[in-house]
Scaffold this motif. Structure first.
Motif, PDB file in Angstrom:
ATOM      1  N   ILE A 315       0.839  -1.199   0.000  1.00 54.93           N
ATOM      2  CA  ILE A 315       0.000   0.000   0.000  1.00 54.93           C
ATOM      3  C   ILE A 315       0.877   1.254   0.000  1.00 54.93           C
ATOM      4  O   ILE A 315       1.798   1.399   0.800  1.00 54.93           O
ATOM      5  CB  ILE A 315      -0.958   0.001   1.206  1.00 54.93           C
ATOM      6  CG1 ILE A 315      -1.961  -1.147   1.069  1.00 54.93           C
ATOM      7  CG2 ILE A 315      -1.707   1.334   1.302  1.00 54.93           C
ATOM      8  CD1 ILE A 315      -2.917  -1.285   2.254  1.00 54.93           C
ATOM      9  N   GLY A 316       0.572   2.128  -0.925  1.00 54.31           N
ATOM     10  CA  GLY A 316       1.353   3.341  -1.122  1.00 54.31           C
ATOM     11  C   GLY A 316       2.307   3.244  -2.295  1.00 54.31           C
ATOM     12  O   GLY A 316       2.661   4.269  -2.895  1.00 54.31           O
ATOM     13  N   ARG A 317       2.723   2.027  -2.644  1.00 53.33           N
ATOM     14  CA  ARG A 317       3.669   1.841  -3.747  1.00 53.33           C
ATOM     15  C   ARG A 317       2.941   1.695  -5.090  1.00 53.33           C
ATOM     16  O   ARG A 317       1.727   1.577  -5.133  1.00 53.33           O
ATOM     17  CB  ARG A 317       4.541   0.611  -3.513  1.00 53.33           C
ATOM     18  CG  ARG A 317       5.456   0.732  -2.291  1.00 53.33           C
ATOM     19  CD  ARG A 317       6.402  -0.444  -2.216  1.00 53.33           C
ATOM     20  NE  ARG A 317       7.257  -0.373  -1.032  1.00 53.33           N
ATOM     21  CZ  ARG A 317       8.408   0.303  -0.967  1.00 53.33           C
ATOM     22  NH1 ARG A 317       8.833   0.964  -2.021  1.00 53.33           N
ATOM     23  NH2 ARG A 317       9.121   0.308   0.142  1.00 53.33           N
ATOM     24  N   TYR A 318       3.726   1.725  -6.174  1.00 55.33           N
ATOM     25  CA  TYR A 318       3.238   1.486  -7.542  1.00 55.33           C
ATOM     26  C   TYR A 318       2.282   2.570  -8.041  1.00 55.33           C
ATOM     27  O   TYR A 318       1.425   2.313  -8.875  1.00 55.33           O
ATOM     28  CB  TYR A 318       2.589   0.102  -7.656  1.00 55.33           C
ATOM     29  CG  TYR A 318       3.507  -1.005  -7.182  1.00 55.33           C
ATOM     30  CD1 TYR A 318       4.605  -1.381  -7.942  1.00 55.33           C
ATOM     31  CD2 TYR A 318       3.292  -1.647  -5.953  1.00 55.33           C
ATOM     32  CE1 TYR A 318       5.470  -2.382  -7.498  1.00 55.33           C
ATOM     33  CE2 TYR A 318       4.146  -2.638  -5.497  1.00 55.33           C
ATOM     34  CZ  TYR A 318       5.228  -3.000  -6.278  1.00 55.33           C
ATOM     35  OH  TYR A 318       6.092  -3.977  -5.838  1.00 55.33           O
ATOM     36  N   LEU A 319       2.442   3.777  -7.545  1.00 50.78           N
ATOM     37  CA  LEU A 319       1.633   4.896  -8.023  1.00 50.78           C
ATOM     38  C   LEU A 319       1.875   5.072  -9.529  1.00 50.78           C
ATOM     39  O   LEU A 319       3.017   5.128  -9.982  1.00 50.78           O
ATOM     40  CB  LEU A 319       2.013   6.178  -7.278  1.00 50.78           C
ATOM     41  CG  LEU A 319       1.316   7.471  -7.729  1.00 50.78           C
ATOM     42  CD1 LEU A 319      -0.185   7.401  -7.487  1.00 50.78           C
ATOM     43  CD2 LEU A 319       1.918   8.673  -6.999  1.00 50.78           C
ATOM     44  N   CYS A 320       0.805   5.141 -10.284  1.00 49.16           N
ATOM     45  CA  CYS A 320       0.941   5.287 -11.736  1.00 49.16           C
ATOM     46  C   CYS A 320      -0.255   6.039 -12.305  1.00 49.16           C
ATOM     47  O   CYS A 320      -1.346   6.020 -11.733  1.00 49.16           O
ATOM     48  CB  CYS A 320       1.090   3.924 -12.425  1.00 49.16           C
ATOM     49  SG  CYS A 320      -0.188   2.717 -12.019  1.00 49.16           S
ATOM     50  N   GLU A 321      -0.023   6.717 -13.412  1.00 48.83           N
ATOM     51  CA  GLU A 321      -1.110   7.392 -14.137  1.00 48.83           C
ATOM     52  C   GLU A 321      -0.697   7.503 -15.598  1.00 48.83           C
ATOM     53  O   GLU A 321      -0.277   6.508 -16.175  1.00 48.83           O
ATOM     54  CB  GLU A 321      -1.459   8.744 -13.506  1.00 48.83           C
ATOM     55  CG  GLU A 321      -0.296   9.689 -13.294  1.00 48.83           C
ATOM     56  CD  GLU A 321      -0.620  11.109 -13.671  1.00 48.83           C
ATOM     57  OE1 GLU A 321      -1.781  11.527 -13.618  1.00 48.83           O
ATOM     58  OE2 GLU A 321       0.326  11.834 -14.046  1.00 48.83           O
ATOM     59  N   GLN A 322      -0.806   8.672 -16.219  1.00 55.54           N
ATOM     60  CA  GLN A 322      -0.404   8.847 -17.611  1.00 55.54           C
ATOM     61  C   GLN A 322       0.404  10.133 -17.779  1.00 55.54           C
ATOM     62  O   GLN A 322       0.272  11.066 -16.994  1.00 55.54           O
ATOM     63  CB  GLN A 322      -1.639   8.918 -18.528  1.00 55.54           C
ATOM     64  CG  GLN A 322      -2.414   7.624 -18.651  1.00 55.54           C
ATOM     65  CD  GLN A 322      -3.819   7.735 -18.107  1.00 55.54           C
ATOM     66  OE1 GLN A 322      -4.369   8.822 -17.955  1.00 55.54           O
ATOM     67  NE2 GLN A 322      -4.419   6.603 -17.784  1.00 55.54           N
ATOM     68  N   ALA A 418       7.826   0.375  -7.982  1.00 54.87           N
ATOM     69  CA  ALA A 418       7.709   0.278  -6.527  1.00 54.87           C
ATOM     70  C   ALA A 418       8.137   1.554  -5.820  1.00 54.87           C
ATOM     71  O   ALA A 418       7.643   1.873  -4.727  1.00 54.87           O
ATOM     72  CB  ALA A 418       8.526  -0.904  -6.010  1.00 54.87           C
ATOM     73  N   ASP A 419       9.077   2.308  -6.430  1.00 56.85           N
ATOM     74  CA  ASP A 419       9.560   3.519  -5.764  1.00 56.85           C
ATOM     75  C   ASP A 419       8.744   4.764  -6.122  1.00 56.85           C
ATOM     76  O   ASP A 419       9.047   5.851  -5.614  1.00 56.85           O
ATOM     77  CB  ASP A 419      11.043   3.744  -6.052  1.00 56.85           C
ATOM     78  CG  ASP A 419      11.357   3.799  -7.540  1.00 56.85           C
ATOM     79  OD1 ASP A 419      10.469   3.481  -8.353  1.00 56.85           O
ATOM     80  OD2 ASP A 419      12.503   4.151  -7.887  1.00 56.85           O
ATOM     81  N   ASN A 420       7.758   4.634  -6.975  1.00 51.44           N
ATOM     82  CA  ASN A 420       6.765   5.702  -7.144  1.00 51.44           C
ATOM     83  C   ASN A 420       5.685   5.458  -6.106  1.00 51.44           C
ATOM     84  O   ASN A 420       4.892   4.512  -6.235  1.00 51.44           O
ATOM     85  CB  ASN A 420       6.178   5.692  -8.561  1.00 51.44           C
ATOM     86  CG  ASN A 420       7.039   6.441  -9.547  1.00 51.44           C
ATOM     87  OD1 ASN A 420       8.009   7.112  -9.164  1.00 51.44           O
ATOM     88  ND2 ASN A 420       6.714   6.342 -10.818  1.00 51.44           N
TER      89      ASN A 420
END
Length: 553
Positions: A315-322, A418-420
């Motif tokens: 939770i909190g890791r793998y932030l992604c968008e475009q 993972a570090d995003n």
């Protein structure tokens, strides 16, 4: 910042079947679907209901200037950073849009409604980057059907590998002249541009009036002609008598019992500062990606020292968008022509989907699509600053260019890394004592390579249309976060060691905790997410209702 006015916790005597945190697309759908199955629901919203009578949807620019001079202001949908700050490390730039109020961002969203495909769901399994979704298109397709019939989505009859079709679309609005020219140019170089898919009513639907093409969707729709959670979900849910909504409820954390299961939430009254707690059999997080993640990470206890449901540190890791950028130009066929009525629905009437083979010979994973807003004779002429001339001649030059403007806005998928991630700053807190979120988000070589390909495609289409392209800086992208499609920080997956949720948005570790907003997405894809958020929330709460009826949660 001032401290809460009361440290005494006010406990509710009432215990609810389900408490939902957030009232946007995810929270609204969860409330709608559960109440219609006989389940009593409490929705906690951090704001209040927006008053449509105060919208400036039909206020013309000169009228708005006059009102502003008198000190009047339109509704303030966006949450200010002064009230709710967020941080980024090392002066990174991230543009976070938050709406605290009934319906959340669905009051002002872009309304682009695209189905994900098996190509999106299973891509990680094929290319080897991170985990695949735990679902296939066949699992979610019936829910896409139900959602489209409920909210009304206009669009064409196209169907492709990356953009599945639908038999439930309302009629699409006709393309504007500039959009038709871009479509023709793209087709000439082998790229398909289809009718746009938008959650806007182009004819009466389920008793709601159709759009009258004022083009002011970003100011809120005062007739409810585009989907928003309040009109389409929360108000019908309230008619069941099974929904209660608490406004101005700023949730800080999920509470747990001695077995480590969720048993309610702790929140503050946004106006008085009073600390309160409510108890519930089930807790559903639907506060949008960043705020849901913040609440979950702040839900620490002896059983959950790293945040509830987060022993695997996912939770909190793998932030992604475009990532996205903007290319503008003028097409000669429309230069100096009579201005047409290009109002239409707010935004574009066309969409360029990703296509098979787009990156087959390229050195990057995943892909991109494109939107086309601001094409045609639209309000605002910021391009005029780039035109030469003075006085009457200059004004005539602006008029000549006005009907001829075309625009492309490609969106490319950012991979989950993972570090995003989102973390909490224990030393910096808001006025209720809740740690502020820290957003650490960067693109990497895969995205930088894709961006060059996105520029190539946009310029090829513009050149094929013989457009006079406005000055641009190749490689430039919008502020990270500006797509407003945050995902991944509470992702679903089959492996409890690598994912926080199962295929039904249920916590692997805490069986009575569900997360149904965009944070549950395994990947961001190149698409706008709201239709998929709605479909997943409906699917998840169907599953939950069945478990509750069986007494399994």
């Amino acid at each position: 910042m001032q401290a809460p006015t009361s440290t005494q916790i006010k406990a509710s005597a009432k215990r609810y079947d389900v408490v939902i945190v957030g009232s946007g697309a995810a929270g609204g759908m969860a409330a709608y679907n559960l109440t219609r199955q006989g389940i009593k629901v409490l929705v906690l919203d951090a704001g209040t209901k927006f008053n449509k009578a105060t919208y400036w949807s039909h206020v013309r620019p000169w009228e708005a200037r006059a009102r502003n001079r008198k000190g009047q202001k339109p509704p303030q949908f966006l949450l200010s950073q002064e009230e709710q700050p967020y941080a980024t490390p090392n002066k990174q730039d991230f543009d976070l849009w938050r709406v605290w109020g009934r319906g959340g961002k669905t009051n002002i969203w872009g309304r682009v409604s695209l189905r994900y495909s098996d190509a999106n769901f299973q891509e990680p399994a094929r290319d080897g980057h991170e985990i695949p979704w735990p679902i296939r298109y066949a699992d979610i397709a019936p829910y896409y059907d139900k959602v489209e019939q409920l909210i009304g989505v206009c669009g064409g009859d196209d169907d492709s590998e990356f953009l599945p079709g639908s038999k439930f679309h309302l009629p699409p609005p006709a393309p504007r002249c500039g959009e038709q020219l871009l479509r023709k140019a793209a087709k000439g170089i082998g790229i398909n541009i289809n009718s746009g898919r938008r959650a806007v009513l182009t004819k009466e639907h389920n008793g709601k009036a159709p759009c009258h093409y004022c083009g002011a969707c970003g100011k809120g729709c005062d007739i409810g002609a585009f989907f928003n959670s309040t009109d389409y979900l929360l108000e019908p849910a309230a008619l069941t008598g099974l929904l209660e909504i608490r406004d101005n409820s700023v949730v800080s954390h999920v509470t747990v019992n001695d077995k480590g299961q969720a048993d309610g939430v702790h929140f503050f009254d946004r106006v008085t500062g009073q600390a309160e707690e409510v108890k519930a059999r089930i807790v559903i997080m639907a506060a949008s990606c960043v705020d849901s993640t913040r609440i979950l990470l702040n839900s620490k206890s002896n059983r959950h020292p790293n945040g509830i449901g987060n022993s695997n540190d996912v939770i909190g890791r793998y932030l992604c968008e475009q990532v996205r950028f903007h290319i503008y130009g003028f097409v000669p066929e429309l230069m100096g022509k009579k201005t047409q009525n290009d109002d239409g629905i707010g935004g574009e009437h066309i969409y360029m989907p990703r296509w098979a083979g787009q990156s087959k010979s390229r050195k990057y994973l995943r892909g991109y699509g494109s939107q086309f807003w601001n094409t045609g004779a639209q309000p605002g002429v910021s391009y005029a600053k780039s035109l030469v001339g003075f006085g009457a001649g200059y004004k005539e030059n602006v008029r000549r260019h006005f009907p001829a403007l075309v625009a492309m806005h490609p969106y490319g998928e950012v991979l989950p890394y993972a570090d995003n991630r989102i973390t909490l700053d224990s030393k910096r807190k808001d006025k209720w004592g809740i740690p502020v979120p820290v957003i650490d988000y960067k693109i990497k070589e895969n995205e930088r390579t894709m961006i060059q390909d996105m520029y190539d495609t946009a310029l090829e289409i513009m050149t094929a249309a013989k457009a006079e392209i406005l000055p641009f800086e190749r490689g430039w992208i919008d502020r990270l976060g500006s797509a407003i499609h945050e995902h991944g920080t509470c992702r679903m997956g089959t492996d409890p060691k690598r994912a926080a949720l199962n295929q039904y948005n249920q916590s692997h570790e805490v069986k009575n905790l569900f997360v149904v907003d965009g944070s549950s997405f395994t990947t961001a894809s190149e698409k706008n997410p709201t239709l998929t958020i709605l479909a997943l929330a409906m699917r998840s709460t169907d599953y939950l209702a069945d478990l509750m009826k069986k007494g399994e949660v």
